[in-house]
Design a protein around this motif. Structure first.
Motif, PDB file in Angstrom:
ATOM      1  N   ALA A 158     -14.197  -5.962  -0.049  1.00 11.86           N
ATOM      2  CA  ALA A 158     -13.572  -4.908  -0.841  1.00 11.86           C
ATOM      3  C   ALA A 158     -12.398  -4.299  -0.092  1.00 11.86           C
ATOM      4  O   ALA A 158     -11.353  -3.995  -0.678  1.00 11.86           O
ATOM      5  CB  ALA A 158     -14.602  -3.832  -1.175  1.00 11.86           C
ATOM      6  N   ARG A 159     -12.547  -4.135   1.236  1.00 10.84           N
ATOM      7  CA  ARG A 159     -11.473  -3.514   1.998  1.00 10.84           C
ATOM      8  C   ARG A 159     -10.216  -4.387   1.995  1.00 10.84           C
ATOM      9  O   ARG A 159      -9.114  -3.897   1.802  1.00 10.84           O
ATOM     10  CB  ARG A 159     -11.907  -3.251   3.438  1.00 10.84           C
ATOM     11  N   SER A 160     -10.400  -5.707   2.205  1.00  8.63           N
ATOM     12  CA  SER A 160      -9.213  -6.562   2.237  1.00  8.63           C
ATOM     13  C   SER A 160      -8.535  -6.562   0.867  1.00  8.63           C
ATOM     14  O   SER A 160      -7.302  -6.585   0.785  1.00  8.63           O
ATOM     15  CB  SER A 160      -9.574  -7.973   2.683  1.00  8.63           C
ATOM     16  N   LEU A 161      -9.313  -6.493  -0.214  1.00  6.88           N
ATOM     17  CA  LEU A 161      -8.716  -6.399  -1.551  1.00  6.88           C
ATOM     18  C   LEU A 161      -7.988  -5.064  -1.710  1.00  6.88           C
ATOM     19  O   LEU A 161      -6.828  -5.014  -2.144  1.00  6.88           O
ATOM     20  CB  LEU A 161      -9.804  -6.506  -2.627  1.00  6.88           C
ATOM     21  N   ALA A 162      -8.663  -3.972  -1.341  1.00  6.57           N
ATOM     22  CA  ALA A 162      -8.120  -2.638  -1.575  1.00  6.57           C
ATOM     23  C   ALA A 162      -6.860  -2.395  -0.745  1.00  6.57           C
ATOM     24  O   ALA A 162      -5.895  -1.803  -1.232  1.00  6.57           O
ATOM     25  CB  ALA A 162      -9.175  -1.577  -1.263  1.00  6.57           C
ATOM     26  N   VAL A 163      -6.863  -2.870   0.505  1.00  4.65           N
ATOM     27  CA  VAL A 163      -5.700  -2.654   1.362  1.00  4.65           C
ATOM     28  C   VAL A 163      -4.474  -3.363   0.789  1.00  4.65           C
ATOM     29  O   VAL A 163      -3.370  -2.813   0.756  1.00  4.65           O
ATOM     30  CB  VAL A 163      -6.003  -3.136   2.797  1.00  4.65           C
ATOM     31  N   ASN A 164      -4.674  -4.573   0.265  1.00  6.35           N
ATOM     32  CA  ASN A 164      -3.552  -5.288  -0.357  1.00  6.35           C
ATOM     33  C   ASN A 164      -3.069  -4.574  -1.609  1.00  6.35           C
ATOM     34  O   ASN A 164      -1.869  -4.427  -1.825  1.00  6.35           O
ATOM     35  CB  ASN A 164      -3.970  -6.717  -0.726  1.00  6.35           C
ATOM     36  N   LEU A 165      -4.035  -4.143  -2.434  1.00  6.88           N
ATOM     37  CA  LEU A 165      -3.667  -3.477  -3.690  1.00  6.88           C
ATOM     38  C   LEU A 165      -2.919  -2.170  -3.414  1.00  6.88           C
ATOM     39  O   LEU A 165      -2.003  -1.803  -4.150  1.00  6.88           O
ATOM     40  CB  LEU A 165      -4.918  -3.197  -4.531  1.00  6.88           C
ATOM     41  N   ALA A 166      -3.302  -1.484  -2.319  1.00  6.45           N
ATOM     42  CA  ALA A 166      -2.685  -0.196  -2.019  1.00  6.45           C
ATOM     43  C   ALA A 166      -1.194  -0.350  -1.732  1.00  6.45           C
ATOM     44  O   ALA A 166      -0.444   0.621  -1.812  1.00  6.45           O
ATOM     45  CB  ALA A 166      -3.394   0.470  -0.842  1.00  6.45           C
ATOM     46  N   GLN A 167      -0.744  -1.574  -1.392  1.00  3.22           N
ATOM     47  CA  GLN A 167       0.675  -1.808  -1.100  1.00  3.22           C
ATOM     48  C   GLN A 167       1.474  -2.148  -2.360  1.00  3.22           C
ATOM     49  O   GLN A 167       2.693  -2.270  -2.297  1.00  3.22           O
ATOM     50  CB  GLN A 167       0.834  -2.963  -0.103  1.00  3.22           C
ATOM     51  N   MET A 168       0.765  -2.347  -3.494  1.00  7.22           N
ATOM     52  CA  MET A 168       1.459  -2.780  -4.698  1.00  7.22           C
ATOM     53  C   MET A 168       2.427  -1.709  -5.209  1.00  7.22           C
ATOM     54  O   MET A 168       2.215  -0.516  -5.004  1.00  7.22           O
ATOM     55  CB  MET A 168       0.444  -3.094  -5.808  1.00  7.22           C
ATOM     56  N   GLN A 172       2.394   2.515  -5.384  1.00  6.66           N
ATOM     57  CA  GLN A 172       3.449   3.361  -4.779  1.00  6.66           C
ATOM     58  C   GLN A 172       4.014   4.313  -5.822  1.00  6.66           C
ATOM     59  O   GLN A 172       4.248   5.493  -5.537  1.00  6.66           O
ATOM     60  CB  GLN A 172       4.582   2.470  -4.236  1.00  6.66           C
ATOM     61  N   VAL A 173       4.226   3.792  -7.038  1.00  8.25           N
ATOM     62  CA  VAL A 173       4.767   4.629  -8.116  1.00  8.25           C
ATOM     63  C   VAL A 173       3.826   5.802  -8.369  1.00  8.25           C
ATOM     64  O   VAL A 173       4.248   6.956  -8.469  1.00  8.25           O
ATOM     65  CB  VAL A 173       4.965   3.790  -9.397  1.00  8.25           C
ATOM     66  N   ALA A 174       2.518   5.480  -8.453  1.00  5.63           N
ATOM     67  CA  ALA A 174       1.541   6.537  -8.718  1.00  5.63           C
ATOM     68  C   ALA A 174       1.585   7.581  -7.616  1.00  5.63           C
ATOM     69  O   ALA A 174       1.486   8.784  -7.863  1.00  5.63           O
ATOM     70  CB  ALA A 174       0.139   5.939  -8.819  1.00  5.63           C
ATOM     71  N   ARG A 175       1.778   7.105  -6.377  1.00  4.22           N
ATOM     72  CA  ARG A 175       1.857   8.034  -5.255  1.00  4.22           C
ATOM     73  C   ARG A 175       3.068   8.940  -5.393  1.00  4.22           C
ATOM     74  O   ARG A 175       2.986  10.147  -5.174  1.00  4.22           O
ATOM     75  CB  ARG A 175       1.968   7.225  -3.957  1.00  4.22           C
ATOM     76  N   CYS A 176       4.204   8.336  -5.784  1.00  6.53           N
ATOM     77  CA  CYS A 176       5.430   9.118  -5.933  1.00  6.53           C
ATOM     78  C   CYS A 176       5.298  10.132  -7.067  1.00  6.53           C
ATOM     79  O   CYS A 176       5.884  11.210  -7.028  1.00  6.53           O
ATOM     80  CB  CYS A 176       6.616   8.193  -6.216  1.00  6.53           C
ATOM     81  N   ARG A 177       4.520   9.736  -8.112  1.00  4.48           N
ATOM     82  CA  ARG A 177       4.279  10.659  -9.217  1.00  4.48           C
ATOM     83  C   ARG A 177       3.513  11.869  -8.730  1.00  4.48           C
ATOM     84  O   ARG A 177       3.416  12.864  -9.413  1.00  4.48           O
ATOM     85  CB  ARG A 177       3.425   9.972 -10.288  1.00  4.48           C
ATOM     86  N   GLY A 178       2.909  11.747  -7.551  1.00  3.16           N
ATOM     87  CA  GLY A 178       2.139  12.862  -7.011  1.00  3.16           C
ATOM     88  C   GLY A 178       0.680  12.828  -7.399  1.00  3.16           C
ATOM     89  O   GLY A 178       0.009  13.854  -7.389  1.00  3.16           O
ATOM     90  N   GLU A 179       0.172  11.641  -7.775  1.00  6.08           N
ATOM     91  CA  GLU A 179      -1.254  11.546  -8.125  1.00  6.08           C
ATOM     92  C   GLU A 179      -2.104  11.739  -6.870  1.00  6.08           C
ATOM     93  O   GLU A 179      -1.693  11.387  -5.769  1.00  6.08           O
ATOM     94  CB  GLU A 179      -1.565  10.168  -8.727  1.00  6.08           C
ATOM     95  N   GLY A 180      -3.308  12.268  -7.064  1.00  2.00           N
ATOM     96  CA  GLY A 180      -4.186  12.495  -5.925  1.00  2.00           C
ATOM     97  C   GLY A 180      -4.863  11.209  -5.473  1.00  2.00           C
ATOM     98  O   GLY A 180      -4.819  10.184  -6.163  1.00  2.00           O
TER      99      GLY A 180
END
Lengths: 279, 326
Positions: A158-168, A172-180
């Motif tokens: 799960a971690r290797s999947l999640a770490v890759n997905l977190a770079q998508m 990043q867009v969601a992060r910039c939107r200010g999502e928690g």
């Protein structure tokens, strides 16, 4: 819905369809098995101990003259139910921890990963033996032991999947939107890793069935009067010399369950063969 | 091979290997913490367990002092760890003798069993792996895939009971209990060990063959293989003379990693055959809650596992030119 299921089944190779049938059969037996049992699983009903296949006792009788089929049908509930519950806990824990590491600061990730790496460096049977020696083998504690033993593997995947997905980009867009962090973990990352984690859940289930039946076989798992399929093998071990069905039937029953799940997972579309394995 | 090239390889690979050994030692240290910590969760302690419920508080306290149980946990951990390192992992309550002596009597038996099982499984697994990789996606490969996939999911006790039924009950070729008298001839020892070795090998072969196949197929996907095939070299020759030498690192890696299945398999197999090895000793330690013995056995298994992982990674480092040049 019906049609989609039919297309999905048709797309499976032959081995996959065999696996699917075995899995469905065992799920059915785990739920309805005790209702189908011809005798009370604890009653001494046969004239003979270690009898062979007869009309009255289709799978023979055990070392005390109990009906093997009835005991098998009630044992299936323990083997399947306990392993399903433990696999669920292991997979959920692993996935949840992986999501936490994906959206947390680096030191959290390093701390959790180091801890899980340590647990994973202990061979699963050895870890569960040490745990059982300390906490004992009541049903809830067996569930706990199996979950502790197999959540590290789920976490790693799960971690290797999640770490890759977190770079998508979309994350990043969601992060910039200010999502928690919680929103990003549950709404952006989790839905995209659910499929591989379901396949991994199937593997966890196989490992746990094998682990728990192995423990029961050693007398360290499910304790009498409860009996899972591994306990049935253990209690009839003295019938080995006369090749009694009472010892072979439960052992083969476990094999059909685990082999069935393995065949089904291996034939799922878009899945590499290399992942299927024991650990 | 000798000369500057070899020296260059060692010079670049050595730091990586040293680093890998250091991280292995750190993991082992953390594992020892986990094993020690889990054992601390046991309600009551060794002194209480040994003397029973009826013991007076004074007697328990005296015994606690004798074993050093009255000291705080961190101190006991350090003493236990130092004891393990110096070959004195404590006193077995149930056997009533030092843990080191109990283990010394059993360890060689387990090593012999594991060595024989490895000796049997490596050639068989290598053959299956190469065969199915060479005939990738043919009926043979699919058949072997389903076979190894099913074997991987078999419970160990099914394999062992089937072996007993076939070779000992039906054919009467082999004894069903692997008790070896001290003065037995090599032939008798081999006969007694045949079935445990066979059962362990079946468990390991399937996993090993699958990982070997994967390692070879990874090589087959490389451009140089396509080049060789386009030049008109026969596929069998490409595999044997071009692919195998290049895949030797990944194959050794796969084989050593699958040998770790021996550790788990031994727990069941030694018990079912009454084999006096370390794994059956550990099961007894669990049943009798002999914690010092259990902790020592667990640490030996963990060390063996980490050692296998270390060897596997070292093989990968030595074989991977990209890792070498980093």
């Amino acid at each position: 819905m019906m049609n989609a299921t039919r297309t999905w089944v048709k797309a499976l190779p032959f081995s996959g369809r065999v696996g699917l049938s075995l899995v469905l059969l065992w799920l059915f037996l785990a739920v309805f098995g005790p209702l189908l049992a011809p005798y009370d699983p604890g009653a001494f009903v046969a004239h003979d101990v270690f009898a062979g296949f007869t009309a009255a006792h289709p799978l023979g009788s055990d070392y005390l003259g109990r009906d093997v089929l009835s005991r098998l049908l009630s044992g299936a509930r323990y083997s399947v139910g306990l392993a399903l519950a433990a696999a669920l806990v292991a997979s959920t824990t692993g996935t949840a921890l992986a999501l936490i590491t994906a959206v947390s600061p680096r030191w959290v990730d390093e701390g959790i990963s180091r801890f899980v790496d340590t647990l994973i460096s202990i061979p699963s049977k050895i870890l569960s033996l040490v745990l059982v020696a300390v906490v004992g083998s009541s049903l809830p504690l067996l569930l706990l032991v199996a979950s502790i033993t197999y959540f590290p593997g789920a976490f790693r995947i799960a971690r290797s999947l999640a770490v890759n997905l977190a770079q998508m980009d979309y994350v990043q867009v969601a992060r910039c939107r200010g999502e928690g962090a919680v929103y990003i973990a549950l709404r952006e990352i989790l839905p995209n890793m659910i499929h591989p984690m379901l396949a991994d859940f199937g593997l966890r289930f196989v490992f746990i069935v094998l682990l728990l039946s192995g423990l029961s076989f050693l007398g360290l798992g499910v304790q009498p009067p409860d009996a899972d399929l591994g306990s049935l093998v253990r209690e009839n071990i003295s019938g080995l010399g006369e090749a009694a069905p009472a010892i072979l039937v439960p052992a083969i029953a476990i094999a059909t369950l685990t082999v069935g799940v393995n065949l089904l997972i291996d034939s799922l579309p878009g899945r590499g063969r290399r992942m299927a394995g024991k650990e | 091979m000798a000369g500057p090239a070899t020296r260059g390889l060692l010079a670049t690979a050595l730091p990586l290997i040293v680093k890998r050994i250091a991280s292995g030692l750190l993991t082992l240290l953390l594992v020892s913490l986990v094993v020690f910590f889990i054992a601390q969760l046991l309600p009551g302690d060794m002194a209480q367990e040994l003397l029973g419920q009826a013991a007076t508080a004074d007697a328990v306290a005296a015994l606690r002092e004798k074993f050093g149980l009255d000291q705080p946990a961190p101190e006991r951990y350090v003493r236990w760890l130092l004891g393990m390192l110096t070959g004195d992992p404590g006193y077995s309550m149930v056997a009533n003798m030092p843990v080191a002596d109990v283990i010394a009597a059993r360890l060689p038996n387990s090593l012999l069993l594991a060595a024989l099982a490895a000796l049997v499984s490596v050639p068989v697994a290598l053959t299956i792996g190469i065969l199915s990789a060479m005939h990738r996606d043919t009926r043979l490969d699919r058949g072997l895939n389903v076979a190894t996939l099913s074997m991987v999911a078999l419970p160990e006790f099914l394999v062992a009971t089937l072996a007993v039924l076939i070779f000992s009950v039906q054919l009467r070729w082999l004894p069903s209990i692997a008790l070896v008298p001290a003065d037995a001839s090599p032939w008798l020892i081999l006969r007694a060990l045949a079935m445990p070795v066979l059962s362990l090998a079946v468990i390991v072969i399937a996993q090993m063959a699958r990982m070997t196949r994967a390692a070879i197929i990874q090589q087959l996907n490389q451009a140089y293989v396509e080049m060789a095939l386009l030049k008109g070299i026969k596929p069998a020759r490409v595999v044997l003379t071009h692919v195998l030498p290049n895949a030797i690192g990944p194959i050794v890696n796969a084989m050593v990693l699958s040998l770790s299945y021996l550790l788990g398999g031994a727990v069941i197999v030694e018990t079912i055959f009454n084999y006096p090895g370390l794994a059956s000793l550990m099961v007894n330690a669990v049943t009798s809650r002999d914690m010092p013995l259990l902790q020592a056995c667990a640490m030996i298994f963990c060390t063996a596992y980490l050692l296998l992982a270390l060897i596997a990674d070292t093989a990968a480092i030595l074989a991977n030119p990209r890792l070498r040049n980093r």
